[in-house]
Design a protein around this motif. Structure first.
Motif, PDB file in Angstrom:
ATOM      1  N   ARG A 138       0.812  -1.218   0.000  1.00 34.97           N
ATOM      2  CA  ARG A 138       0.000   0.000   0.000  1.00 34.97           C
ATOM      3  C   ARG A 138       0.850   1.275   0.000  1.00 34.97           C
ATOM      4  O   ARG A 138       0.306   2.370  -0.173  1.00 34.97           O
ATOM      5  CB  ARG A 138      -0.905   0.016   1.232  1.00 34.97           C
ATOM      6  CG  ARG A 138      -1.910  -1.112   1.288  1.00 34.97           C
ATOM      7  CD  ARG A 138      -2.625  -1.130   2.624  1.00 34.97           C
ATOM      8  NE  ARG A 138      -3.251   0.171   2.925  1.00 34.97           N
ATOM      9  CZ  ARG A 138      -3.757   0.486   4.115  1.00 34.97           C
ATOM     10  NH1 ARG A 138      -3.700  -0.391   5.108  1.00 34.97           N
ATOM     11  NH2 ARG A 138      -4.294   1.678   4.311  1.00 34.97           N
ATOM     12  N   GLU A 139       2.159   1.156   0.204  1.00 27.22           N
ATOM     13  CA  GLU A 139       2.987   2.349   0.442  1.00 27.22           C
ATOM     14  C   GLU A 139       3.040   3.269  -0.776  1.00 27.22           C
ATOM     15  O   GLU A 139       2.851   4.486  -0.652  1.00 27.22           O
ATOM     16  CB  GLU A 139       4.398   1.920   0.854  1.00 27.22           C
ATOM     17  CG  GLU A 139       4.467   1.335   2.239  1.00 27.22           C
ATOM     18  CD  GLU A 139       5.869   0.918   2.636  1.00 27.22           C
ATOM     19  OE1 GLU A 139       6.088   0.653   3.834  1.00 27.22           O
ATOM     20  OE2 GLU A 139       6.746   0.855   1.749  1.00 27.22           O
ATOM     21  N   THR A 142      -0.286   4.928  -1.495  1.00 27.41           N
ATOM     22  CA  THR A 142      -0.577   5.914  -0.446  1.00 27.41           C
ATOM     23  C   THR A 142       0.242   7.178  -0.633  1.00 27.41           C
ATOM     24  O   THR A 142      -0.257   8.292  -0.436  1.00 27.41           O
ATOM     25  CB  THR A 142      -0.293   5.301   0.930  1.00 27.41           C
ATOM     26  OG1 THR A 142      -1.085   4.118   1.098  1.00 27.41           O
ATOM     27  CG2 THR A 142      -0.624   6.283   2.042  1.00 27.41           C
ATOM     28  N   ARG A 145      -1.288   9.271  -3.518  1.00 26.70           N
ATOM     29  CA  ARG A 145      -2.541   9.899  -3.097  1.00 26.70           C
ATOM     30  C   ARG A 145      -2.278  11.012  -2.079  1.00 26.70           C
ATOM     31  O   ARG A 145      -2.942  12.062  -2.101  1.00 26.70           O
ATOM     32  CB  ARG A 145      -3.458   8.835  -2.495  1.00 26.70           C
ATOM     33  CG  ARG A 145      -4.804   9.369  -1.998  1.00 26.70           C
ATOM     34  CD  ARG A 145      -5.545  10.083  -3.098  1.00 26.70           C
ATOM     35  NE  ARG A 145      -6.805  10.655  -2.614  1.00 26.70           N
ATOM     36  CZ  ARG A 145      -7.403  11.693  -3.165  1.00 26.70           C
ATOM     37  NH1 ARG A 145      -6.857  12.279  -4.244  1.00 26.70           N
ATOM     38  NH2 ARG A 145      -8.530  12.157  -2.679  1.00 26.70           N
ATOM     39  N   PHE A 194      -7.078   7.100   4.576  1.00 25.31           N
ATOM     40  CA  PHE A 194      -6.299   5.863   4.671  1.00 25.31           C
ATOM     41  C   PHE A 194      -6.702   4.982   5.848  1.00 25.31           C
ATOM     42  O   PHE A 194      -6.260   3.834   5.921  1.00 25.31           O
ATOM     43  CB  PHE A 194      -4.807   6.203   4.761  1.00 25.31           C
ATOM     44  CG  PHE A 194      -4.319   7.080   3.649  1.00 25.31           C
ATOM     45  CD1 PHE A 194      -4.448   6.696   2.326  1.00 25.31           C
ATOM     46  CD2 PHE A 194      -3.737   8.312   3.923  1.00 25.31           C
ATOM     47  CE1 PHE A 194      -4.007   7.508   1.299  1.00 25.31           C
ATOM     48  CE2 PHE A 194      -3.275   9.132   2.905  1.00 25.31           C
ATOM     49  CZ  PHE A 194      -3.420   8.732   1.585  1.00 25.31           C
TER      50      PHE A 194
END
Length: 386
Positions: A138-139, A142, A145, A194
């Motif tokens: 997810r890094e 993220t 975004r 998140f």
């Protein structure tokens, strides 16, 4: 074609390789030498009773710390472990053990008797590694975004990297900003977007270059991503001392700041300059005035010319000889001439330009072919006569 290597994922930011075995289970193996700012263990396998329970555990990029093992499990270098965090738990890799940890604790001024070190809970299980890999996946998304949200809020900052905690409940956002940034609205939006706990950590341009990595103009890995952990102040005086051209394009590194390597040889140049006399004016000779045109600081050689506006005819003098000539001029004595001085020696290096040219053998081949043609025609004439 062997497809076994296609399933291997190398994570150099953490120093590990992630694979899946035949059963579909995720395996994470430590790759020594892959991660940044690695400390080499010169005493592998050597135990030290006083520091047997202390281990160095590293996480993403350059974040690492000393942890104590109270679990009773046997832990060694390369093991994935679950460690204590401010909230929840984190997953890291053991990178040092034994006397090397004692040296690191001494460098960081950590007293094992009084320091409150965080604990190692246990070795990581398959479930922990799977959850850790899901958080790592997810890094990047993220980070992209988060940059979009910061731009929408009109904040003058740049988010350089995102690091998720091992349990996936918290993330550290590394950012760069020239001035003060108001995070009150940003953290609220991040938390709603998140669904995790947010920690903002400001870094400098050099630290960002160390996190991202790359190659310098020297062809080697950036020093900030290889071994530099503390950044010293660098000014243009270091370039002036080394008689370098004050060209911002050449003196600046990939971070936009002055190169860290400008400080490497500054001490040697300062020491050599102590033995070079200061020339405030031209040297007086019987055949004219000699002007200082340039100085080789490390060789302690000074070059003079009779023509102040030309670099065509330069005459080298050792720094010790220049000092003696200055003393003679002060006493009213003028040496004969510079022309009788020896010319500078040939360069100590040999250029290799052209050695790798793909056409360097064409001429010799052409000569060989011409010789073969001449020999054939000569043999043919001899046979005709016979």
């Amino acid at each position: 074609m062997d497809n076994s290597n296609e399933s291997i994922k190398y994570d150099c930011s953490r120093g590990c390789a992630v694979t899946r075995n035949e059963a579909g289970e995720t395996e994470c193996n430590y790759r020594q030498g892959c991660c940044k700012l690695e400390v080499y263990d010169w005493l592998p396998g050597v135990g030290q009773e006083q520091f047997k329970d202390f281990f160095e555990v590293r996480f993403k990029n350059t974040r690492k710390g000393i942890y104590v093992n109270n679990s009773g499990q046997t832990i060694k270098t390369g093991d994935m472990v679950i460690v204590e965090a401010a909230t929840g738990h984190d997953v890291g890799i053991v990178t040092l053990e034994g006397p090397a940890v004692a040296h690191q604790m001494k460098c960081k001024r950590i007293d094992p008797a009084t320091a409150e070190l965080k604990r190692i809970y246990r070795k990581a299980k398959l479930f922990d590694v799977e959850k850790w890999q899901e958080a790592i996946a997810r890094e990047h998304e993220t980070m992209i975004r988060a940059r979009q949200i910061a731009a929408q809020l009109g904040l003058e900052m740049k988010i350089g990297d995102v690091e998720f905690q091992g349990d996936g409940t918290k993330a550290i956002f590394y950012y760069i900003a020239d001035g003060r940034v108001d995070f009150r609205q940003l953290i609220k939006v991040f938390a709603e977007e998140f669904r995790i706990r947010i920690e903002m950590k400001q870094i400098g341009a050099r630290q960002e270059a160390g996190l991202i990595g790359g190659l310098g103009v020297c062809g080697r890995e950036l020093c900030c991503s290889n071994y530099i952990s503390t950044f010293q102040s660098i000014t243009t005086s270091a370039a002036r001392i080394q008689d370098l051209s004050l060209n911002p394009l050449k003196l600046a590194g990939q971070c936009g700041k002055l190169k860290c390597c400008l400080n490497y040889e500054t001490a040697s140049y300062l020491d050599a300059q102590k033995r070079i006399p200061r020339v405030n004016g031209p040297l007086e000779f019987q055949d004219g005035l000699a002007y200082l045109m340039k100085t080789d600081i490390l060789k302690e050689v000074m070059y003079f010319s009779y023509d102040q506006g030309s670099l065509a005819n330069l005459y080298p003098l050792d720094a010790s000889e220049v000092r003696e000539i200055i003393k003679m001029n002060r006493n009213g004595i003028k040496p004969e001439s510079l022309i009788g001085e020896p010319e500078p020696s040939s360069p100590e290096f040999v250029t290799a330009v052209g050695d790798d040219s793909i056409t360097r053998f064409d001429e010799s081949r052409r000569k060989k072919r011409n010789n073969r043609g001449r020999n054939r025609s000569r043999d043919k004439k001899q046979n005709d006569k016979q």
